[in-house]
Design a protein around this motif. Structure first.
Motif, PDB file in Angstrom:
ATOM      1  N   THR A 131      13.879  14.186   8.850  1.00 54.99           N
ATOM      2  CA  THR A 131      13.928  15.630   8.621  1.00 54.99           C
ATOM      3  C   THR A 131      12.940  16.081   7.558  1.00 54.99           C
ATOM      4  O   THR A 131      12.613  17.262   7.479  1.00 54.99           O
ATOM      5  CB  THR A 131      15.346  16.061   8.199  1.00 54.99           C
ATOM      6  N   LYS A 132      12.457  15.148   6.741  1.00 51.96           N
ATOM      7  CA  LYS A 132      11.482  15.433   5.686  1.00 51.96           C
ATOM      8  C   LYS A 132      10.479  14.277   5.652  1.00 51.96           C
ATOM      9  O   LYS A 132      10.742  13.208   6.196  1.00 51.96           O
ATOM     10  CB  LYS A 132      12.191  15.582   4.338  1.00 51.96           C
ATOM     11  N   PRO A 133       9.321  14.461   5.003  1.00 48.80           N
ATOM     12  CA  PRO A 133       8.294  13.414   5.016  1.00 48.80           C
ATOM     13  C   PRO A 133       8.754  12.073   4.437  1.00 48.80           C
ATOM     14  O   PRO A 133       9.441  12.024   3.418  1.00 48.80           O
ATOM     15  CB  PRO A 133       7.173  14.010   4.152  1.00 48.80           C
ATOM     16  N   VAL A 134       8.349  11.011   5.135  1.00 47.07           N
ATOM     17  CA  VAL A 134       8.608   9.640   4.704  1.00 47.07           C
ATOM     18  C   VAL A 134       7.332   8.816   4.862  1.00 47.07           C
ATOM     19  O   VAL A 134       6.441   9.171   5.612  1.00 47.07           O
ATOM     20  CB  VAL A 134       9.750   8.972   5.516  1.00 47.07           C
ATOM     21  N   GLN A 135       7.288   7.724   4.116  1.00 42.94           N
ATOM     22  CA  GLN A 135       6.244   6.723   4.321  1.00 42.94           C
ATOM     23  C   GLN A 135       6.894   5.577   5.072  1.00 42.94           C
ATOM     24  O   GLN A 135       8.013   5.172   4.740  1.00 42.94           O
ATOM     25  CB  GLN A 135       5.684   6.215   2.993  1.00 42.94           C
ATOM     26  N   VAL A 136       6.200   5.058   6.085  1.00 43.70           N
ATOM     27  CA  VAL A 136       6.761   3.970   6.890  1.00 43.70           C
ATOM     28  C   VAL A 136       5.760   2.827   6.972  1.00 43.70           C
ATOM     29  O   VAL A 136       4.583   3.036   7.278  1.00 43.70           O
ATOM     30  CB  VAL A 136       7.131   4.462   8.314  1.00 43.70           C
TER      31      VAL A 136
ATOM     32  N   GLU B 158       0.850  -1.174   0.000  1.00 47.13           N
ATOM     33  CA  GLU B 158       0.000   0.000   0.000  1.00 47.13           C
ATOM     34  C   GLU B 158       0.894   1.235   0.000  1.00 47.13           C
ATOM     35  O   GLU B 158       1.779   1.370   0.834  1.00 47.13           O
ATOM     36  CB  GLU B 158      -0.890  -0.021   1.248  1.00 47.13           C
ATOM     37  N   VAL B 159       0.655   2.120  -0.930  1.00 47.14           N
ATOM     38  CA  VAL B 159       1.386   3.378  -0.987  1.00 47.14           C
ATOM     39  C   VAL B 159       0.400   4.485  -0.644  1.00 47.14           C
ATOM     40  O   VAL B 159      -0.606   4.673  -1.326  1.00 47.14           O
ATOM     41  CB  VAL B 159       1.996   3.622  -2.384  1.00 47.14           C
ATOM     42  N   LEU B 160       0.683   5.190   0.435  1.00 45.42           N
ATOM     43  CA  LEU B 160      -0.186   6.282   0.854  1.00 45.42           C
ATOM     44  C   LEU B 160       0.114   7.534   0.041  1.00 45.42           C
ATOM     45  O   LEU B 160       1.249   7.754  -0.390  1.00 45.42           O
ATOM     46  CB  LEU B 160       0.011   6.574   2.341  1.00 45.42           C
ATOM     47  N   GLU B 161      -0.890   8.363  -0.146  1.00 40.16           N
ATOM     48  CA  GLU B 161      -0.700   9.658  -0.786  1.00 40.16           C
ATOM     49  C   GLU B 161       0.347  10.430   0.023  1.00 40.16           C
ATOM     50  O   GLU B 161       0.345  10.385   1.256  1.00 40.16           O
ATOM     51  CB  GLU B 161      -2.043  10.391  -0.776  1.00 40.16           C
ATOM     52  N   THR B 162       1.243  11.144  -0.646  1.00 41.27           N
ATOM     53  CA  THR B 162       2.360  11.785   0.058  1.00 41.27           C
ATOM     54  C   THR B 162       1.916  12.808   1.096  1.00 41.27           C
ATOM     55  O   THR B 162       2.655  13.083   2.042  1.00 41.27           O
ATOM     56  CB  THR B 162       3.345  12.447  -0.926  1.00 41.27           C
TER      57      THR B 162
END
Length: 168
Positions: A73-78, A1-5
């Motif tokens: 330090t910046k947005p990531v998906q985990v 699953e890839v979430l919207e950024t």
């Protein structure tokens, strides 16, 4: 699953680790799977490890203990990847929400009328957590309640608890 950024974040907590034991060894292997949105994203883990990722790059990080944190330090998906080591088929993959999106109320879209399904509850707080489990108020064609009565469960401080969707 890839979430919207727009749903990615900079602070995450692992609700489980290899230290969580189950009859099926469900968390014997537990890892963060991290993907960066931007170049030069610095990732830090509470166990002291650190990494820098470029836009679209990913990495895995083993989790020994529940409550392990990840900051960036910046947005990531985990995602949390778990499984039984040595198994040829047992793998679970969960998208984690950043801590900034944690709420006091959740909905579990899975149902159970026989008592076989369990929900894993994690409490990151330093005091016990009282969780109220509420079921739909559906009735069958005879007017009988389809689901069991609502109930409460206590999740220990800095701990976890499994509960059956339908109490046994």
């Amino acid at each position: 699953e890839v979430l919207e950024t727009s749903q990615w974040g900079t602070s995450f907590v692992a609700p489980a680790g290899a230290d969580v034991t189950t009859a099926t060894a469900a968390f014997q292997h537990t890892s963060f799977y991290v993907m960066a949105k931007d170049d030069d994203t610095v990732i830090e883990f509470s166990d002291g490890k650190k990494a820098t990722l470029g836009a679209g790059e990913s990495m895995a990080h083993l989790i020994a203990k529940k409550g392990t944190t990840l900051t960036s330090t910046k947005p990531v998906q985990v995602d949390l990847v778990t499984g039984d080591m040595g198994s040829t088929y047992e793998l679970r993959w969960y998208s984690l929400l950043p801590t900034s999106d944690w709420k006091n109320s959740y909905f579990s879209p899975v149902g159970d009328t026989t008592g076989g399904l369990q929900i894993y509850l994690y409490n990151p707080n330093s005091s016990n957590l009282q969780v109220s489990v509420k079921h739909a108020d559906d009735v069958d064609y005879k007017g009988s309640r389809v689901y069991p009565e609502d109930y409460s469960i206590t999740v220990p401080a800095k701990g976890y608890k499994f509960t059956n969707v339908v109490p046994s």
